[in-house]
Write an enzyme that holds these catalytic residues in place. Structure first.
Site, PDB file in Angstrom:
ATOM      1  N   ASN A   8       0.704  -0.940  -0.314  1.00  0.00           N
ATOM      2  CA  ASN A   8      -0.310  -0.066   0.324  1.00  0.00           C
ATOM      3  C   ASN A   8       0.778   1.424   0.111  1.00  0.00           C
ATOM      4  O   ASN A   8       1.322   1.905   1.076  1.00  0.00           O
ATOM      5  CB  ASN A   8      -0.678  -0.185   1.001  1.00  0.00           C
ATOM      6  CG  ASN A   8      -1.615   1.179   1.420  1.00  0.00           C
ATOM      7  OD1 ASN A   8      -1.911   2.002   0.305  1.00  0.00           O
ATOM      8  ND2 ASN A   8      -2.548   1.195   2.795  1.00  0.00           N
ATOM      9  N   LYS A  10       0.240   4.675  -0.492  1.00  0.00           N
ATOM     10  CA  LYS A  10      -0.608   5.587  -0.362  1.00  0.00           C
ATOM     11  C   LYS A  10      -0.818   6.805  -0.655  1.00  0.00           C
ATOM     12  O   LYS A  10      -0.209   6.192  -2.164  1.00  0.00           O
ATOM     13  CB  LYS A  10      -0.155   5.394   1.106  1.00  0.00           C
ATOM     14  CG  LYS A  10       0.001   4.168   2.311  1.00  0.00           C
ATOM     15  CD  LYS A  10       0.091   4.311   4.324  1.00  0.00           C
ATOM     16  CE  LYS A  10      -0.236   3.575   4.387  1.00  0.00           C
ATOM     17  NZ  LYS A  10      -0.072   3.351   6.321  1.00  0.00           N
ATOM     18  N   HIS A  94      -9.070   0.665   4.577  1.00  0.00           N
ATOM     19  CA  HIS A  94      -8.062   1.404   5.523  1.00  0.00           C
ATOM     20  C   HIS A  94      -9.246   1.649   6.473  1.00  0.00           C
ATOM     21  O   HIS A  94      -9.018   3.167   6.321  1.00  0.00           O
ATOM     22  CB  HIS A  94      -7.227   1.613   4.392  1.00  0.00           C
ATOM     23  CG  HIS A  94      -5.787   1.541   4.193  1.00  0.00           C
ATOM     24  ND1 HIS A  94      -5.158   2.527   6.085  1.00  0.00           N
ATOM     25  CD2 HIS A  94      -4.647   0.919   4.473  1.00  0.00           C
ATOM     26  CE1 HIS A  94      -4.254   2.314   6.448  1.00  0.00           C
ATOM     27  NE2 HIS A  94      -4.074   1.353   5.488  1.00  0.00           N
ATOM     28  N   GLU A  96      -6.858   4.504   7.874  1.00  0.00           N
ATOM     29  CA  GLU A  96      -7.187   5.756   7.241  1.00  0.00           C
ATOM     30  C   GLU A  96      -8.461   6.267   6.590  1.00  0.00           C
ATOM     31  O   GLU A  96      -8.523   7.528   6.819  1.00  0.00           O
ATOM     32  CB  GLU A  96      -5.642   6.119   6.348  1.00  0.00           C
ATOM     33  CG  GLU A  96      -3.731   5.640   7.227  1.00  0.00           C
ATOM     34  CD  GLU A  96      -3.299   5.291   7.082  1.00  0.00           C
ATOM     35  OE1 GLU A  96      -3.221   5.870   5.611  1.00  0.00           O
ATOM     36  OE2 GLU A  96      -2.220   5.104   6.955  1.00  0.00           O
ATOM     37  N   GLU A 166      -6.025  -5.801  10.542  1.00  0.00           N
ATOM     38  CA  GLU A 166      -4.187  -4.373  10.935  1.00  0.00           C
ATOM     39  C   GLU A 166      -4.546  -4.293  11.824  1.00  0.00           C
ATOM     40  O   GLU A 166      -5.416  -2.236  12.028  1.00  0.00           O
ATOM     41  CB  GLU A 166      -4.628  -2.920   9.741  1.00  0.00           C
ATOM     42  CG  GLU A 166      -3.911  -3.802   8.276  1.00  0.00           C
ATOM     43  CD  GLU A 166      -3.669  -2.944   7.495  1.00  0.00           C
ATOM     44  OE1 GLU A 166      -2.209  -3.625   6.751  1.00  0.00           O
ATOM     45  OE2 GLU A 166      -4.339  -2.050   6.699  1.00  0.00           O
ATOM     46  N   GLY A 172       2.007   2.384  11.012  1.00  0.00           N
ATOM     47  CA  GLY A 172       2.753   3.471  10.590  1.00  0.00           C
ATOM     48  C   GLY A 172       3.584   3.574  11.996  1.00  0.00           C
ATOM     49  O   GLY A 172       4.013   4.569  11.943  1.00  0.00           O
ATOM     50  N   SER A 210       3.613  -2.247  10.429  1.00  0.00           N
ATOM     51  CA  SER A 210       4.131  -2.383  11.121  1.00  0.00           C
ATOM     52  C   SER A 210       5.305  -3.671  10.603  1.00  0.00           C
ATOM     53  O   SER A 210       6.303  -4.053  11.617  1.00  0.00           O
ATOM     54  CB  SER A 210       4.980  -2.402  12.447  1.00  0.00           C
ATOM     55  OG  SER A 210       4.639  -0.623  12.169  1.00  0.00           O
ATOM     56  N   GLY A 231       2.562  -1.140   4.778  1.00  0.00           N
ATOM     57  CA  GLY A 231       3.000   0.067   4.312  1.00  0.00           C
ATOM     58  C   GLY A 231       3.743   0.969   4.108  1.00  0.00           C
ATOM     59  O   GLY A 231       4.930   0.605   2.668  1.00  0.00           O
TER      60      GLY A 231
HETATM   61  C1  PEP Z   1      -1.165   0.110   6.178  1.00  0.00           C
HETATM   62  O1  PEP Z   1      -0.657   1.181   5.795  1.00  0.00           O
HETATM   63  O2  PEP Z   1      -2.022  -0.866   5.585  1.00  0.00           O
HETATM   64  C2  PEP Z   1       0.175  -0.404   6.841  1.00  0.00           C
HETATM   65  C3  PEP Z   1      -0.061  -1.675   6.640  1.00  0.00           C
HETATM   66  O3  PEP Z   1       1.208   0.380   7.109  1.00  0.00           O
HETATM   67  P1  PEP Z   1       2.613  -0.258   8.175  1.00  0.00           P
HETATM   68  O4  PEP Z   1       3.004  -0.915   7.618  1.00  0.00           O
HETATM   69  O5  PEP Z   1       3.418   1.483   7.617  1.00  0.00           O
HETATM   70  O6  PEP Z   1       2.016  -0.620   9.605  1.00  0.00           O
END
Ligand code: PEP
Length: 247
Positions: A8, A10, A94, A96, A166, A172, A210, A231
Site C-alpha cells: 500500500n 498510500k 483502510h 486511514e 490491521e 505506521g 509495521s 505500508g
Molecule cells: C497499512 O497502512 O496498511 C500498513 C500496514 O502500514 P505500515 O506497514 O506502515 O504499518
C-alpha cells in the site's frame, strides 16, 4: 490458500519515486508461491500498469473505490474506472479512510457489494483502535466489523477474497502486534470467516501493521497468516522485495 504480499503505497509515491523504485525491482525474480500486488495512488495506476506491462508476476490494485457506481461525486474513482485501468485488486476500509475520512462499515459494505459483482479481488481491512485493544474488546470489535461489512453479501466464489487484519495502533508506528496476538486473533478471525463464508470461497487472511524485513519471517510461521498488507516498508523497493523473499 493463495499467499499475498501487498504494497500500500498510500500517498507517498510521485512519478520520479516510482521510476526509481522500478529501476531494480522489475528485474528481480518473482517465482515464489506468493502473489505480489502494488497499490499506487489512483492517478498513477495507468502509469504503473504500463511500467510493469510484461511482468505477469506483479499485479496492480487500487487503494479504494467509490461506493457509488457513477454520478456527481467530485474526487472519487468508480469501480468501473479502476477496471478500465486494469486493476485486479482493490483495498477497501483502510483505517486511514475510516479515521480521516469517516468511512463506516456500511460504506465498506456498499463497496464490497460492488466488487463482488466483478473479478476485482477485494482487500478488506479491519482492525481495532488502541483504546479498544486496551479495553480488551478486540474480538467483539473485529467480529462486528466483519459481520457488518459482509452483511447480505453472497460472496462470489470464483475468486479470492482477502481480509487484512490491521490493528490500528500497529499501523505506521514501527510497533507490530506480537506473535502470540497475531496467532490468537487470526485463529479467532478464521472461525468468524467460516461463519460468513457460506459459499466456501477462498478467503485469505493477511496481517498488516509495521511488517518489516526483521519480523516478516517469524509472522509467516503462523499457519493462519496468508500474507501481508504492507505500508511503510513497501515504499522502498529493496525492503519490500526482502519481505517477499521470506515467503
Ligand atoms: C497499512 O497502512 O496498511 C500498513 C500496514 O502500514 P505500515 O506497514 O506502515 O504499518
Amino acid at each position: 490458500m493463495n499467499k499475498y504480499c501487498i504494497a500500500n503505497w498510500k500517498m507517498y509515491m510521485d512519478k520520479s519515486k516510482i521510476d526509481s523504485y522500478f529501476e531494480d525491482f522489475l528485474h528481480r525474480d518473482f517465482n515464489l508461491d506468493c502473489k505480489v500486488v502494488l497499490c499506487p495512488s489512483s492517478i498513477h495506476i495507468d502509469y504503473v500498469n504500463k511500467l510493469v506491462d510484461n511482468n505477469n508476476n506483479i499485479n496492480i490494485g487500487s487503494q479504494d473505490i467509490s461506493e457509488f457506481e457513477s454520478g456527481a461525486y467530485t474526487g472519487e474513482n468508480s469501480l468501473n474506472m479502476i477496471i478500465e485501468s486494469n486493476c485486479d485488486y482493490c483495498i477497501i476500509g483502510h483505517s486511514e479512510r475510516r479515521q480521516l475520512f469517516s468511512e463506516s462499515d456500511a460504506n465498506i459494505n456498499n463497496k464490497l457489494r460492488l466488487l463482488n459483482q466483478t473479478n476485482v479481488i477485494p482487500i478488506v481491512c479491519i482492525g481495532e483502535t488502541l483504546d479498544e485493544n486496551e479495553s480488551g474488546i478486540t474480538r467483539p470489535v473485529l467480529e462486528n466489523q466483519l459481520k457488518r461489512i459482509f452483511n447480505n453479501i453472497d460472496l462470489n466464489n470464483s475468486k479470492d477474497c482477502i481480509i487484512a487484519y490491521e490493528p490500528i495502533w500497529a499501523i505506521g508506528t514501527g510497533k507490530s502486534a506480537d506473535i502470540e496476538t497475531i496467532y490468537s486473533v487470526h485463529k479467532f478471525l478464521k472461525n468468524i470467516i467460516n461463519e460468513i463464508n457460506t459459499n466456501n470461497c477462498n478467503i485469505c487472511l493477511l496481517y498488516g501493521g509495521s511488517v518489516n524485513e526483521d519480523n516478516a519471517a517469524e509472522i509467516l510461521e503462523i499457519n493462519e497468516v496468508d500474507g501481508f498488507l504492507i505500508g511503510s516498508a513497501s515504499i522502498i523497493a529493496d525492503k519490500f522485495y526482502n519481505i517477499y523473499n521470506k515467503f
